[in-house]
Design an enzyme around this catalytic site. Structure first.
Site, short mmCIF file in Angstrom:
data_model
loop_
_atom_site.label_atom_id
_atom_site.label_comp_id
_atom_site.label_asym_id
_atom_site.label_seq_id
_atom_site.Cartn_x
_atom_site.Cartn_y
_atom_site.Cartn_z
N ASN A 289 -46.83 -9.16 10.30
CA ASN A 289 -47.02 -9.82 11.59
C ASN A 289 -47.90 -11.04 11.40
O ASN A 289 -48.32 -11.35 10.29
CB ASN A 289 -47.62 -8.84 12.61
CG ASN A 289 -48.95 -8.29 12.13
OD1 ASN A 289 -49.92 -9.02 11.99
ND2 ASN A 289 -49.00 -6.99 11.85
N ASP B 259 -46.77 -0.61 13.18
CA ASP B 259 -46.55 0.72 13.74
C ASP B 259 -45.52 1.51 12.94
O ASP B 259 -45.55 2.74 12.93
CB ASP B 259 -46.10 0.60 15.21
CG ASP B 259 -47.24 0.07 16.08
OD1 ASP B 259 -48.39 0.47 15.83
OD2 ASP B 259 -46.98 -0.75 16.98
N LYS C 294 -34.53 -5.79 -5.42
CA LYS C 294 -34.11 -6.67 -4.34
C LYS C 294 -32.72 -6.22 -3.84
O LYS C 294 -31.80 -6.05 -4.66
CB LYS C 294 -34.05 -8.11 -4.84
CG LYS C 294 -33.72 -9.10 -3.76
CD LYS C 294 -33.69 -10.52 -4.29
CE LYS C 294 -33.15 -11.46 -3.22
NZ LYS C 294 -32.85 -12.78 -3.74
N LYS D 253 -56.84 6.82 22.92
CA LYS D 253 -57.41 6.95 21.57
C LYS D 253 -58.84 7.49 21.60
O LYS D 253 -59.49 7.56 20.56
CB LYS D 253 -57.35 5.60 20.84
CG LYS D 253 -55.91 5.08 20.67
CD LYS D 253 -55.78 4.04 19.57
CE LYS D 253 -54.39 3.42 19.62
NZ LYS D 253 -53.99 2.76 18.39
N LYS E 1 -55.03 2.46 26.60
CA LYS E 1 -55.13 2.65 25.14
C LYS E 1 -56.51 3.20 24.77
O LYS E 1 -56.63 4.08 23.93
CB LYS E 1 -54.92 1.28 24.47
CG LYS E 1 -54.58 1.37 23.02
CD LYS E 1 -54.05 0.04 22.53
CE LYS E 1 -52.63 -0.22 23.00
NZ LYS E 1 -52.06 -1.46 22.47
N PRO F 64 -49.25 6.23 10.20
CA PRO F 64 -50.37 6.94 10.82
C PRO F 64 -51.20 5.99 11.67
O PRO F 64 -51.32 4.81 11.33
CB PRO F 64 -51.18 7.44 9.62
CG PRO F 64 -50.73 6.65 8.44
CD PRO F 64 -49.35 6.17 8.73
N ASP F 65 -51.74 6.48 12.78
CA ASP F 65 -52.65 5.66 13.61
C ASP F 65 -54.05 5.86 13.05
O ASP F 65 -54.67 6.91 13.23
CB ASP F 65 -52.57 6.08 15.08
CG ASP F 65 -53.30 5.09 15.96
OD1 ASP F 65 -54.44 4.69 15.61
OD2 ASP F 65 -52.74 4.69 17.00
N ILE F 66 -54.54 4.84 12.36
CA ILE F 66 -55.80 4.94 11.63
C ILE F 66 -56.98 5.13 12.59
O ILE F 66 -57.83 6.00 12.40
CB ILE F 66 -56.00 3.66 10.77
CG1 ILE F 66 -54.80 3.48 9.84
CG2 ILE F 66 -57.30 3.73 9.98
CD1 ILE F 66 -54.68 2.11 9.20
N PHE G 144 -59.21 -2.59 19.04
CA PHE G 144 -58.74 -3.87 19.56
C PHE G 144 -57.36 -3.65 20.16
O PHE G 144 -56.62 -2.79 19.69
CB PHE G 144 -58.66 -4.91 18.44
CG PHE G 144 -59.92 -5.72 18.31
CD1 PHE G 144 -61.07 -5.14 17.79
CD2 PHE G 144 -59.96 -7.05 18.70
CE1 PHE G 144 -62.24 -5.87 17.68
CE2 PHE G 144 -61.13 -7.80 18.58
CZ PHE G 144 -62.27 -7.21 18.08
O1 C5P Z 1 -51.79 1.16 19.66
P1 C5P Z 1 -52.16 -0.20 19.21
O2 C5P Z 1 -51.54 -0.57 17.91
O3 C5P Z 1 -51.97 -1.29 20.22
O4 C5P Z 1 -53.74 -0.08 19.01
C1 C5P Z 1 -54.49 -1.13 18.51
C2 C5P Z 1 -55.73 -0.58 17.88
O5 C5P Z 1 -55.44 0.54 17.07
C3 C5P Z 1 -56.35 -1.61 16.94
O6 C5P Z 1 -57.73 -1.36 16.94
C4 C5P Z 1 -55.70 -1.26 15.60
O7 C5P Z 1 -56.51 -1.69 14.52
C5 C5P Z 1 -55.62 0.24 15.69
N1 C5P Z 1 -54.45 0.82 14.99
C6 C5P Z 1 -54.64 1.60 13.87
N2 C5P Z 1 -53.58 2.16 13.23
C7 C5P Z 1 -52.32 1.97 13.69
C8 C5P Z 1 -52.11 1.17 14.84
C9 C5P Z 1 -53.20 0.60 15.45
O8 C5P Z 1 -55.79 1.76 13.44
N3 C5P Z 1 -51.31 2.54 13.07
#
Ligand code: C5P
Length: 397
Positions: A213, A282, A292, A344, A340, A308-310, A326
């Site tokens: 991105n 995501d 390739k 979270k 959000k 994974p959502d860190i 953020f």
């Molecule tokens: O759900 P969203 O991606 O909009 O959330 C944004 C926040 O979650 C940011 O702080 C981003 O660094 C964190 N995040 C994360 N791991 C992910 C997706 C988002 O830590 N897979």
């Protein structure tokens, strides 16, 4: 006791103005410093008086402006007296010439004499044409000042008065005011361990292609720098960006979201604050090709699986650090951001409009916490980062 007692937390600043076109920004700087509750004594070089009048600075600061070391009222001792009273001397703008004088301990006018005789921190905001800034002599002088413990604020890059574009513009007054404030309170995060993520992630499709991105990492790197300025111990887990990492931070370079997750997971139990600034992908490609992929003229479908959502992982640890998220949204900013934050389980979330923030030098965060929303005025990312950290400090008590 007679007279007005000086409040102990009132900071006294000597603002030195030297002869550059950016001197006009010093007028706004005085206003902002006074608004922050500081007392400002302005001292100007003779050249500075060609760019902005002492009358203007006197009206804004409420004090007579010092311009000469031969002022009879001061008994020739202004350089000693003022440096004893000041909590900091700030030179804004600082020309290449004045920086050279400071670096070599010259004292042939009131302002340089005050800097040499000082008993307090010295902060310098360079302002000059990009070639003057890039010149080896200037860079040598800046290194000397840094080695002497002088704080350097900026410069910034952008359009210059001469019509050229590049490094050397003085920071905006608002950025300087925050930089000065954080230098005067340097220990607010001493001993605090900050773990953070920044930049984009890169999810490979094959050996040469990937999904990423437009995050530049500028906001995250600004937060890291601001935390370092406040004395924090900073570990920055960074995706691929074209930025110089802030000196003093421990930088862990990763590419994919999974690598970012692994790096954070290994360190999350040993931090006080976690700030997720990264724009984490995501999804990743389920079966990335080691080679390739060759085109065959047909359509192609990529299977994506969620990453994974860190941040959510760290926030749901049994003893989580203070977690800050953020949110970059392209619409419904307030609504999505607060949802959000709750989803979270974050005490604080900083929201911005993606189209205004990503890749830009500036930003306008809205901070969401349990008490509600707190919009920040639009400014440079460094200034937004400083304001965010002040809010974190306040919430953590
Ligand atoms: O759900 P969203 O991606 O909009 O959330 C944004 C926040 O979650 C940011 O702080 C981003 O660094 C964190 N995040 C994360 N791991 C992910 C997706 C988002 O830590 N897979």
């Amino acid at each position: 006791m007679t007279g007005i007692m000086k409040q102990t937390d009132t900071k006294s600043i000597v603002l030195g103005i030297t002869g550059g076109i950016a001197a006009y920004k010093a007028a706004e700087l005085v206003r902002l410093l006074i608004k922050q509750g500081m007392e400002v004594q302005v001292a100007m070089t003779e050249a500075a008086c060609h760019f902005i009048s002492a009358t203007t600075m006197q009206a804004l600061s409420g004090k007579p402006v010092l311009t000469s070391q031969w002022d009879e009222n001061e008994n020739g001792m202004a350089h000693i007296n003022l440096s004893r009273q000041a909590d900091a001397i700030v030179i804004a703008p600082a020309t290449a010439d004045f920086i050279a004088k400071l670096a070599h301990g010259m004292a042939d006018d009131l302002l340089s004499a005050m800097c040499l005789a000082r008993d307090c921190p010295l902060l310098v905001a360079p302002a000059m044409n990009r070639q003057m800034w890039e010149r080896a002599a200037t860079q040598r002088n800046i290194s000397l000042l840094k080695a002497d413990g002088v704080g350097i604020l900026g410069p910034d890059s952008g359009l210059q008065a001469c019509g050229e574009e590049g490094m050397g513009r003085m920071l905006e007054a608002a950025e300087l005011a925050l930089g000065i404030a954080s230098c005067l309170h340097p220990k607010q995060m001493q001993g605090v361990k900050v773990l953070m993520t920044a930049g984009p992630t890169y999810e490979p499709i094959d050996a040469v292609r990937g999904i990423t991105n437009r995050s530049s990492g500028k906001m995250g790197y600004a937060v890291a720098q601001a935390a370092l300025n406040l004395g924090a111990e900073v570990t920055l887990v960074s995706g691929p960006v074209a930025l110089q990492p802030p000196a003093g931070a421990t930088v862990v370079r990763i590419e994919t979201a999974q690598q970012m997750f692994d790096a954070v997971q290994a360190r999350a139990s040993d931090c006080d604050i976690f700030i997720g600034v990264a724009a984490v992908a995501d999804y990743r490609v389920a079966h990335a090709s080691a080679q390739k992929i060759k085109k065959d003229g047909q359509g192609m479908t990529l299977e994506l699986v969620p990453n994974p959502d860190i941040l959510a992982y760290v926030a749901s640890l049994p003893k989580p650090p203070f977690c800050v998220g953020f949110a970059a949204e392209s619409e419904n900013l307030r609504d999505y951001a607060e949802r959000k934050r709750r989803a979270k389980k974050l005490p604080l979330l900083a929201a911005n409009l993606a189209q205004e923030a990503i890749g830009s030098e500036h930003n306008q965060l809205i901070l969401f916490d349990e008490a509600g929303e707190h919009p920040l005025p639009r400014s440079g990312k460094q200034q937004q980062a400083q304001a965010l950290l002040q809010h974190i400090i306040k919430l953590r008590g």
